[in-house]
Motif scaffolding. Sequence first.
Motif, PDB file in Angstrom:
ATOM      1  N   GLU A   1      -4.480  26.166  10.629  1.00  9.16           N
ATOM      2  CA  GLU A   1      -2.917  26.521  10.812  1.00  9.16           C
ATOM      3  C   GLU A   1      -2.919  25.145  11.969  1.00  9.16           C
ATOM      4  OE1 GLU A   1      -4.012  29.012   9.541  1.00  9.16           O
ATOM      5  OE2 GLU A   1      -3.448  29.526   7.158  1.00  9.16           O
ATOM      6  N   MET A   2      -2.965  25.586  12.653  1.00  9.88           N
ATOM      7  CA  MET A   2      -3.241  24.942  14.431  1.00  9.88           C
ATOM      8  C   MET A   2      -3.270  24.324  13.991  1.00  9.88           C
ATOM      9  SD  MET A   2      -4.370  28.541  15.852  1.00  9.88           S
ATOM     10  CE  MET A   2      -4.127  28.210  17.892  1.00  9.88           C
ATOM     11  N   LEU A   3      -4.748  23.364  13.214  1.00  7.56           N
ATOM     12  CA  LEU A   3      -5.225  21.938  13.564  1.00  7.56           C
ATOM     13  C   LEU A   3      -4.400  21.479  12.454  1.00  7.56           C
ATOM     14  CD1 LEU A   3      -9.115  22.362  13.112  1.00  7.56           C
ATOM     15  CD2 LEU A   3      -7.115  21.317  15.117  1.00  7.56           C
ATOM     16  N   ARG A   4      -3.860  22.265  11.604  1.00  8.56           N
ATOM     17  CA  ARG A   4      -3.033  21.317  10.639  1.00  8.56           C
ATOM     18  C   ARG A   4      -1.470  20.897  11.313  1.00  8.56           C
ATOM     19  NH1 ARG A   4      -1.970  20.006   4.877  1.00  8.56           N
ATOM     20  NH2 ARG A   4      -0.379  20.341   4.387  1.00  8.56           N
ATOM     21  N   ALA A   5      -1.025  21.692  12.199  1.00  4.08           N
ATOM     22  CA  ALA A   5       0.278  21.353  12.978  1.00  4.08           C
ATOM     23  C   ALA A   5       0.056  20.477  13.887  1.00  4.08           C
ATOM     24  CB  ALA A   5       0.640  23.392  14.040  1.00  4.08           C
ATOM     25  N   TRP A   6      -1.045  20.370  14.606  1.00  5.75           N
ATOM     26  CA  TRP A   6      -1.080  19.635  15.883  1.00  5.75           C
ATOM     27  C   TRP A   6      -1.143  17.933  14.633  1.00  5.75           C
ATOM     28  CZ3 TRP A   6      -5.548  15.850  16.310  1.00  5.75           C
ATOM     29  CH2 TRP A   6      -5.353  15.061  16.871  1.00  5.75           C
ATOM     30  N   ALA A   7      -2.104  17.940  14.102  1.00 10.76           N
ATOM     31  CA  ALA A   7      -2.380  16.991  12.948  1.00 10.76           C
ATOM     32  C   ALA A   7      -1.083  16.356  12.058  1.00 10.76           C
ATOM     33  CB  ALA A   7      -3.169  16.778  11.742  1.00 10.76           C
ATOM     34  N   LEU A   8      -0.529  17.668  11.547  1.00  8.67           N
ATOM     35  CA  LEU A   8       1.065  16.741  11.090  1.00  8.67           C
ATOM     36  C   LEU A   8       1.893  16.275  12.231  1.00  8.67           C
ATOM     37  CD1 LEU A   8       1.702  19.314   8.894  1.00  8.67           C
ATOM     38  CD2 LEU A   8       1.261  17.003   8.116  1.00  8.67           C
ATOM     39  N   ALA A   9       1.647  16.820  13.524  1.00  8.75           N
ATOM     40  CA  ALA A   9       2.483  16.365  14.696  1.00  8.75           C
ATOM     41  C   ALA A   9       2.151  14.723  15.059  1.00  8.75           C
ATOM     42  CB  ALA A   9       2.784  17.764  15.793  1.00  8.75           C
ATOM     43  N   VAL A  10       0.557  14.661  15.261  1.00  8.18           N
ATOM     44  CA  VAL A  10       0.679  13.644  15.928  1.00  8.18           C
ATOM     45  C   VAL A  10      -0.026  12.298  14.506  1.00  8.18           C
ATOM     46  CG1 VAL A  10      -1.875  12.577  16.527  1.00  8.18           C
ATOM     47  CG2 VAL A  10      -0.283  15.338  17.582  1.00  8.18           C
ATOM     48  N   GLY A  11      -0.102  13.151  13.738  1.00 10.05           N
ATOM     49  CA  GLY A  11      -0.687  11.957  12.574  1.00 10.05           C
ATOM     50  C   GLY A  11       0.872  10.706  12.541  1.00 10.05           C
ATOM     51  N   PRO A  12       2.150  11.201  11.366  1.00 10.19           N
ATOM     52  CA  PRO A  12       2.941  10.514  11.669  1.00 10.19           C
ATOM     53  C   PRO A  12       3.752   9.042  12.294  1.00 10.19           C
ATOM     54  CG  PRO A  12       3.403  12.689  10.754  1.00 10.19           C
ATOM     55  CD  PRO A  12       2.435  12.603  11.631  1.00 10.19           C
TER      56      PRO A  12
ATOM     57  N   PRO B   1       0.937  -1.556  -0.035  1.00  7.78           N
ATOM     58  CA  PRO B   1      -0.068   0.268  -0.004  1.00  7.78           C
ATOM     59  C   PRO B   1       0.603   1.486  -0.135  1.00  7.78           C
ATOM     60  CG  PRO B   1       0.073  -1.185   1.981  1.00  7.78           C
ATOM     61  CD  PRO B   1       0.784  -2.132   1.381  1.00  7.78           C
ATOM     62  N   GLU B   2       0.227   1.913  -0.937  1.00  2.00           N
ATOM     63  CA  GLU B   2       1.140   3.706  -0.307  1.00  2.00           C
ATOM     64  C   GLU B   2       0.692   4.806   0.304  1.00  2.00           C
ATOM     65  OE1 GLU B   2       0.820   5.206  -4.605  1.00  2.00           O
ATOM     66  OE2 GLU B   2       2.817   2.905  -5.640  1.00  2.00           O
ATOM     67  N   PHE B   3       1.418   5.139   0.566  1.00  6.64           N
ATOM     68  CA  PHE B   3       0.592   5.894   2.073  1.00  6.64           C
ATOM     69  C   PHE B   3       1.217   7.844   1.833  1.00  6.64           C
ATOM     70  CE2 PHE B   3      -0.059   7.877   6.072  1.00  6.64           C
ATOM     71  CZ  PHE B   3      -0.968   7.496   6.834  1.00  6.64           C
ATOM     72  N   ASP B   4       0.421   8.419   2.136  1.00  5.01           N
ATOM     73  CA  ASP B   4       0.674  10.064   1.795  1.00  5.01           C
ATOM     74  C   ASP B   4       0.510  10.394   3.211  1.00  5.01           C
ATOM     75  OD1 ASP B   4       2.230  12.543   1.172  1.00  5.01           O
ATOM     76  OD2 ASP B   4       0.789  12.554  -0.324  1.00  5.01           O
ATOM     77  N   ILE B   5       1.935  10.854   3.552  1.00  3.29           N
ATOM     78  CA  ILE B   5       0.675  11.294   5.278  1.00  3.29           C
ATOM     79  C   ILE B   5       0.269  12.905   5.406  1.00  3.29           C
ATOM     80  CG2 ILE B   5       2.862  12.351   5.359  1.00  3.29           C
ATOM     81  CD1 ILE B   5       1.030  11.301   7.851  1.00  3.29           C
ATOM     82  N   GLU B   6       0.473  13.623   4.545  1.00  3.57           N
ATOM     83  CA  GLU B   6       0.110  14.599   3.421  1.00  3.57           C
ATOM     84  C   GLU B   6      -1.044  14.855   2.820  1.00  3.57           C
ATOM     85  OE1 GLU B   6       0.854  18.216   4.218  1.00  3.57           O
ATOM     86  OE2 GLU B   6       3.302  17.417   4.520  1.00  3.57           O
ATOM     87  N   SER B   7      -1.862  13.726   2.155  1.00  7.78           N
ATOM     88  CA  SER B   7      -3.259  13.517   1.656  1.00  7.78           C
ATOM     89  C   SER B   7      -4.111  13.304   2.821  1.00  7.78           C
ATOM     90  CB  SER B   7      -2.788  12.801   0.783  1.00  7.78           C
ATOM     91  OG  SER B   7      -2.373  11.390   1.169  1.00  7.78           O
ATOM     92  N   THR B   8      -3.573  12.515   4.121  1.00  8.78           N
ATOM     93  CA  THR B   8      -3.757  11.546   4.773  1.00  8.78           C
ATOM     94  C   THR B   8      -4.101  12.957   5.648  1.00  8.78           C
ATOM     95  OG1 THR B   8      -2.874   9.691   4.437  1.00  8.78           O
ATOM     96  CG2 THR B   8      -3.752   9.816   7.216  1.00  8.78           C
ATOM     97  N   VAL B   9      -3.271  13.789   5.996  1.00  8.23           N
ATOM     98  CA  VAL B   9      -4.135  14.596   6.858  1.00  8.23           C
ATOM     99  C   VAL B   9      -5.292  16.460   6.013  1.00  8.23           C
ATOM    100  CG1 VAL B   9      -2.571  17.269   7.305  1.00  8.23           C
ATOM    101  CG2 VAL B   9      -2.098  14.721   7.651  1.00  8.23           C
ATOM    102  N   GLU B  10      -5.344  16.076   4.802  1.00  5.42           N
ATOM    103  CA  GLU B  10      -5.651  16.229   4.476  1.00  5.42           C
ATOM    104  C   GLU B  10      -8.068  16.152   4.457  1.00  5.42           C
ATOM    105  OE1 GLU B  10      -5.714  19.682   2.930  1.00  5.42           O
ATOM    106  OE2 GLU B  10      -3.511  19.962   3.649  1.00  5.42           O
ATOM    107  N   ARG B  11      -7.032  15.015   4.327  1.00  3.72           N
ATOM    108  CA  ARG B  11      -8.749  13.834   4.327  1.00  3.72           C
ATOM    109  C   ARG B  11      -9.294  14.216   5.821  1.00  3.72           C
ATOM    110  NH1 ARG B  11      -5.783   9.228   1.528  1.00  3.72           N
ATOM    111  NH2 ARG B  11      -5.965   8.327   3.578  1.00  3.72           N
ATOM    112  N   ALA B  12      -8.477  14.084   6.678  1.00  4.00           N
ATOM    113  CA  ALA B  12      -8.667  14.775   8.513  1.00  4.00           C
ATOM    114  C   ALA B  12      -9.149  15.521   8.841  1.00  4.00           C
ATOM    115  CB  ALA B  12      -6.787  13.893   9.183  1.00  4.00           C
ATOM    116  N   MET B  13      -8.509  17.100   8.295  1.00  4.89           N
ATOM    117  CA  MET B  13      -9.068  18.094   8.439  1.00  4.89           C
ATOM    118  C   MET B  13     -10.610  17.614   8.168  1.00  4.89           C
ATOM    119  SD  MET B  13      -6.408  20.147   9.772  1.00  4.89           S
ATOM    120  CE  MET B  13      -6.929  21.992   8.778  1.00  4.89           C
ATOM    121  N   ALA B  14     -10.964  17.615   7.320  1.00  6.77           N
ATOM    122  CA  ALA B  14     -12.602  17.780   7.321  1.00  6.77           C
ATOM    123  C   ALA B  14     -13.583  17.404   8.064  1.00  6.77           C
ATOM    124  CB  ALA B  14     -12.754  17.233   5.591  1.00  6.77           C
TER     125      ALA B  14
END
Length: 254
Positions: A183-194, A10-23
């Motif tokens: 930006e604040m939520l994205r920062a949190w998601a990028l810190a927690v997600g990977p 499986p291919e996994f892209d954390i950036e696209s995952t974060v974008e899906r999670a943001m919604a």
Amino acid sequence: MSSGFTFPKPEFDIESTVERAMALINRTLQPSLEEAQQVVDKVRAGRPLVAPGELVGQVTRGNRIRAARAVSYSLPSILPGYGTAISAAALPVALREVLKEAVSAVIKVGLLYDRDLTDPELTRTAVLLVLTDGAVELDKTGRIRPDAILGPHARLLEQAGAYDALAALTAQERQEIAASQSEMLRAWALAVGPPLLAGLLPFGLGPMAAANYVQHVLKGTVTAAARVFRPATPAPVTVEELPPREVQQDHPRP
């Protein structure tokens, strides 16, 4: 001639995952104050004379447990290949669940310190500040820059009693912080997600690693919340600083 079936990787892209999670994440910042207050009141009733700081762990225990359970999305990773792919697809939902418990824990800490959280705008700003504080602590890459997210308001991070400073801001200053919500939520998601990708490790190792990491995330969130909501330490007052009428001289009686 030999042939065998191989599972696709499986291919996994954390950036696209974060974008899906943001919604999903953007709809998770409205916890129930009534439910949080019930938990706080129950804990206080059992230990009425204990300081709030000593009850933080007890008040947020349920949030830590539920957040750890949220990594059940990674259980399919026990089966390499397709199982890992299924787990990766469910990661945005798990990220939302972790955020939900983190926000709930923040609200409970605020109520524990007797903060008035009935102003939804002020409360939301305080929650976002706590999440950003936690993201900065978790980030090991240097990609999260508080100054770039909050501008001059980055000084509020790691400031004891920051809630009082937030409440004292003008409406325009609060709006400046609110404008950085994404930006604040994205920062949190990028810190927690990977690091949650550890949950995709096969043979059952992943879920255990992810659950331990989520506990670490919630612990940091609770620590940041206590720092934001607790009263700032009052400056010591010396005799010289007291008004003259409050400084009494000893006079001998006639």
